[in-house]
Write a protein that holds these residues in place. Structure first.
Motif: not given
Length: 294
Positions: A255-261
């Motif tokens: 869901d892109g959370t790792l990329t965002k963080l």
């Protein structure tokens, strides 16, 4: 006939008892494997070992008592999705691993590299950060290091027992060990000549240089080696905890959370993905240098 029947019944009893014993053993083993996760569920809280001094993985912003950082926020999100509270306990790296082994914390997260040696003692989550190894030296003279063989006799700042300190020792450097110390102490000692180099993660070192641009230090332009993967570390028997953590990490990746963080803490870089370029091992770099010298 009676004798044969007696023997048959005896054998049957042994088989039944063996089967029961096997079932009981399996159940006991399963229960043992689930103890960490069961305790977490019972308390509604997961306890995490980290340093609080390693920018930008785990640190306290100036003037704040609230710990943050890439690893810290990844764990906070995992806990949130598992409907758990999270408590961070800070220590140096060596005590951090000991705390995982003795049950003082449920897992540790602090830019911890995945190594074969630790795999024999601990369980790892799936990696949530990828990088490679570089070396900070003095900017004006590269600390007199023109090849990896020049590390012999040099002083390398680092924490005892880390993989980076082991690399420094293998290359002949003397490791100057620190406790749970902030980045500026390591970097200042290279700047003032107390040490000559720091071997560590590329992304961490790049951001450290930006934060302390007034120091006479740089990343050595000629050395990048040993691609790394970093993950949370937990007791070897914590199979259910690992399963739950890995499940959430997979969701966060999708869901892109790792990329965002990652982009938040690493200046826009996505460290949750493996580097595009091929990174040689330290042995391959050494072999290439030796060939060039012939």
């Amino acid at each position: 006939m009676k004798k044969r029947l007696l023997v048959f019944c005896s054998l049957l009893a042994v088989l039944v008892l063996s089967a029961c014993g096997s079932s009981n053993d399996d159940s006991a083993e399963q229960a043992s494997e689930d103890k960490v996760w069961e305790a977490i569920q019972d308390s509604g809280k997961i306890t995490v070992g980290t340093s609080g001094t390693l920018y930008p993985a785990s640190y306290y912003p100036e003037g704040s008592d609230d710990i943050t950082g890439y690893d810290v926020e990844v764990i906070k999100e995992i806990a949130k999705r598992l409907d758990l509270e999270v408590e961070f306990k800070t220590s140096d790296f060596n005590n951090m691993l000991a705390s995982v082994q003795n049950g003082r914390v449920d897992l540790a997260a602090n830019d911890i590299g995945v190594t074969d040696e630790r795999k024999g003692k601990f369980a790892y989550s799936e990696p949530y950060k990828y990088s490679y190894t570089t070396m900070i030296v003095r900017k004006d003279d590269l600390s007199g290091i023109n090849s990896l063989e020049d590390l012999k006799g040099k002083k390398a700042g680092g924490e005892a027992t880390t993989g980076y300190s082991e690399i420094a020792e293998e290359l002949g450097a003397e490791v100057v060990a620190y406790g749970n110390t902030t980045n500026d102490v390591y970097l200042r000692d290279v700047d003032n000549g107390r040490t000559d180099l720091i071997i560590n993660d590329y992304y961490l070192q790049s951001l450290a240089l930006q934060a302390f641009s007034d120091f006479n230090i740089t990343i050595h332009p000629d050395f990048k080696f040993d691609e790394t993967a970093n993950a949370a570390i937990m007791p070897k028997e914590a199979t259910e905890l690992k399963k739950q953590v890995d499940k959430v990490l997979s969701e966060m990746r999708e869901d892109g959370t790792l990329t965002k963080l990652s982009e938040e803490f690493f200046g826009g870089a996505d460290v949750s993905k493996q580097p595009d370029e091929d990174i040689p091992t330290v042995d391959e770099v050494l072999e290439q240098q030796q060939e060039e010298e012939k």
